[in-house]
Motif scaffolding. Structure first.
Motif, mmCIF file in Angstrom:
data_model
loop_
_atom_site.group_PDB
_atom_site.id
_atom_site.type_symbol
_atom_site.label_atom_id
_atom_site.label_comp_id
_atom_site.label_asym_id
_atom_site.label_seq_id
_atom_site.Cartn_x
_atom_site.Cartn_y
_atom_site.Cartn_z
ATOM 1 N N MET A 170 4.097 -0.645 21.414
ATOM 2 C CA MET A 170 3.577 0.078 20.252
ATOM 3 C C MET A 170 3.593 -0.827 19.024
ATOM 4 O O MET A 170 4.573 -1.537 18.788
ATOM 5 N N GLN A 171 2.513 -0.786 18.277
ATOM 6 C CA GLN A 171 2.407 -1.552 17.044
ATOM 7 C C GLN A 171 2.813 -0.666 15.871
ATOM 8 O O GLN A 171 2.440 0.506 15.837
ATOM 9 N N PRO A 172 3.564 -1.191 14.918
ATOM 10 C CA PRO A 172 3.897 -0.372 13.743
ATOM 11 C C PRO A 172 2.628 -0.062 12.956
ATOM 12 O O PRO A 172 1.675 -0.843 12.965
ATOM 13 N N PRO A 173 2.577 1.100 12.288
ATOM 14 C CA PRO A 173 1.380 1.454 11.524
ATOM 15 C C PRO A 173 1.194 0.498 10.356
ATOM 16 O O PRO A 173 2.149 -0.061 9.826
ATOM 17 N N LYS A 174 -0.042 0.301 9.987
ATOM 18 C CA LYS A 174 -0.346 -0.533 8.828
ATOM 19 C C LYS A 174 0.224 0.145 7.586
ATOM 20 O O LYS A 174 0.196 1.361 7.461
ATOM 21 N N MET A 175 0.738 -0.638 6.658
ATOM 22 C CA MET A 175 1.414 -0.087 5.481
ATOM 23 C C MET A 175 0.496 0.814 4.660
ATOM 24 O O MET A 175 0.911 1.880 4.227
ATOM 25 N N GLU A 176 -0.742 0.423 4.450
ATOM 26 C CA GLU A 176 -1.657 1.255 3.653
ATOM 27 C C GLU A 176 -1.934 2.585 4.338
ATOM 28 O O GLU A 176 -1.996 3.620 3.691
ATOM 29 N N ALA A 177 -2.107 2.556 5.651
ATOM 30 C CA ALA A 177 -2.344 3.802 6.388
ATOM 31 C C ALA A 177 -1.119 4.712 6.283
ATOM 32 O O ALA A 177 -1.247 5.933 6.110
ATOM 33 N N LEU A 178 0.057 4.134 6.368
ATOM 34 C CA LEU A 178 1.289 4.914 6.257
ATOM 35 C C LEU A 178 1.426 5.515 4.860
ATOM 36 O O LEU A 178 1.738 6.698 4.713
ATOM 37 N N LYS A 179 1.160 4.727 3.836
ATOM 38 C CA LYS A 179 1.231 5.235 2.462
ATOM 39 C C LYS A 179 0.226 6.357 2.240
ATOM 40 O O LYS A 179 0.534 7.361 1.601
ATOM 41 N N ARG A 180 -0.986 6.211 2.787
ATOM 42 C CA ARG A 180 -2.013 7.241 2.650
ATOM 43 C C ARG A 180 -1.563 8.538 3.326
ATOM 44 O O ARG A 180 -1.687 9.616 2.776
ATOM 45 N N ARG A 181 -0.990 8.418 4.513
ATOM 46 C CA ARG A 181 -0.534 9.606 5.244
ATOM 47 C C ARG A 181 0.594 10.305 4.488
ATOM 48 O O ARG A 181 0.642 11.530 4.434
ATOM 49 N N ILE A 182 1.498 9.567 3.885
ATOM 50 C CA ILE A 182 2.585 10.148 3.102
ATOM 51 C C ILE A 182 2.015 10.887 1.894
ATOM 52 O O ILE A 182 2.422 12.013 1.589
ATOM 53 N N ARG A 183 1.053 10.275 1.200
ATOM 54 C CA ARG A 183 0.412 10.942 0.047
ATOM 55 C C ARG A 183 -0.273 12.230 0.473
ATOM 56 O O ARG A 183 -0.146 13.256 -0.188
ATOM 57 N N GLU A 184 -0.984 12.190 1.598
ATOM 58 C CA GLU A 184 -1.669 13.390 2.095
ATOM 59 C C GLU A 184 -0.674 14.488 2.428
ATOM 60 O O GLU A 184 -0.886 15.655 2.099
ATOM 61 N N HIS A 185 0.417 14.095 3.072
ATOM 62 C CA HIS A 185 1.435 15.079 3.447
ATOM 63 C C HIS A 185 2.044 15.735 2.200
ATOM 64 O O HIS A 185 2.193 16.951 2.144
ATOM 65 N N ARG A 186 2.370 14.935 1.206
ATOM 66 C CA ARG A 186 2.944 15.472 -0.030
ATOM 67 C C ARG A 186 1.956 16.367 -0.755
ATOM 68 O O ARG A 186 2.321 17.407 -1.288
ATOM 69 N N ARG A 187 0.673 15.968 -0.785
ATOM 70 C CA ARG A 187 -0.353 16.782 -1.438
ATOM 71 C C ARG A 187 -0.511 18.118 -0.709
ATOM 72 O O ARG A 187 -0.544 19.172 -1.323
ATOM 73 N N ASP A 188 -0.566 18.083 0.611
ATOM 74 C CA ASP A 188 -0.710 19.311 1.390
ATOM 75 C C ASP A 188 0.492 20.217 1.212
ATOM 76 O O ASP A 188 0.362 21.432 1.092
ATOM 77 N N ARG A 189 1.673 19.624 1.171
ATOM 78 C CA ARG A 189 2.901 20.399 1.013
ATOM 79 C C ARG A 189 2.973 21.057 -0.350
ATOM 80 O O ARG A 189 3.445 22.178 -0.483
ATOM 81 N N SER A 190 2.471 20.379 -1.375
ATOM 82 C CA SER A 190 2.546 20.929 -2.723
ATOM 83 C C SER A 190 1.446 21.938 -2.981
ATOM 84 O O SER A 190 1.425 22.581 -4.022
ATOM 85 N N ALA A 191 0.524 22.124 -2.037
ATOM 86 C CA ALA A 191 -0.565 23.087 -2.207
ATOM 87 C C ALA A 191 -0.063 24.519 -2.237
ATOM 88 O O ALA A 191 -0.766 25.416 -2.687
ATOM 89 N N GLY A 192 1.157 24.760 -1.754
ATOM 90 C CA GLY A 192 1.750 26.075 -1.897
ATOM 91 C C GLY A 192 1.924 26.848 -0.608
ATOM 92 O O GLY A 192 2.868 27.596 -0.469
#
Length: 85
Positions: free
Chosen positions: A5-27
């Motif tokens: 298994m290859q570790p995820p690319k840093m930008e892809a990981l950062k994008r996924r974290i931002r998406e998760h936080r945005r979705d979580r804060s949607a209420g």
């Protein structure tokens, strides 16, 4: 033979974290949290009020975190679901 298994690319990981936080804060489905800082007795009373108003079985109410401060003061965070649906 399986490829390691290859570790995820840093930008892809950062994008996924931002998406998760945005979705979580949607209420939807997120917890309601409130932090208090009170004397020990006031803190106990406030926690009782939360458990009375928002029963644990329906709202998953809990004391999420707490710490004792100088002068017998307690800082704590209460957490519950926004509704009992």
């Amino acid at each position: 033979m399986a490829k390691p298994m290859q570790p995820p690319k840093m930008e892809a990981l950062k994008r996924r974290i931002r998406e998760h936080r945005r979705d979580r804060s949607a209420g939807e489905g997120t917890f309601v949290r409130e932090t208090f800082c009170m004397s020990r007795e006031e803190a106990r009373q406030k926690a009782r009020e939360w458990f009375d108003a928002f029963p644990k079985a329906a709202y998953w109410t809990e004391v999420e975190s707490w710490r004792q401060l100088e002068g017998d003061r307690i800082e704590f965070t209460m957490r519950r679901l926004p509704s009992a649906d």
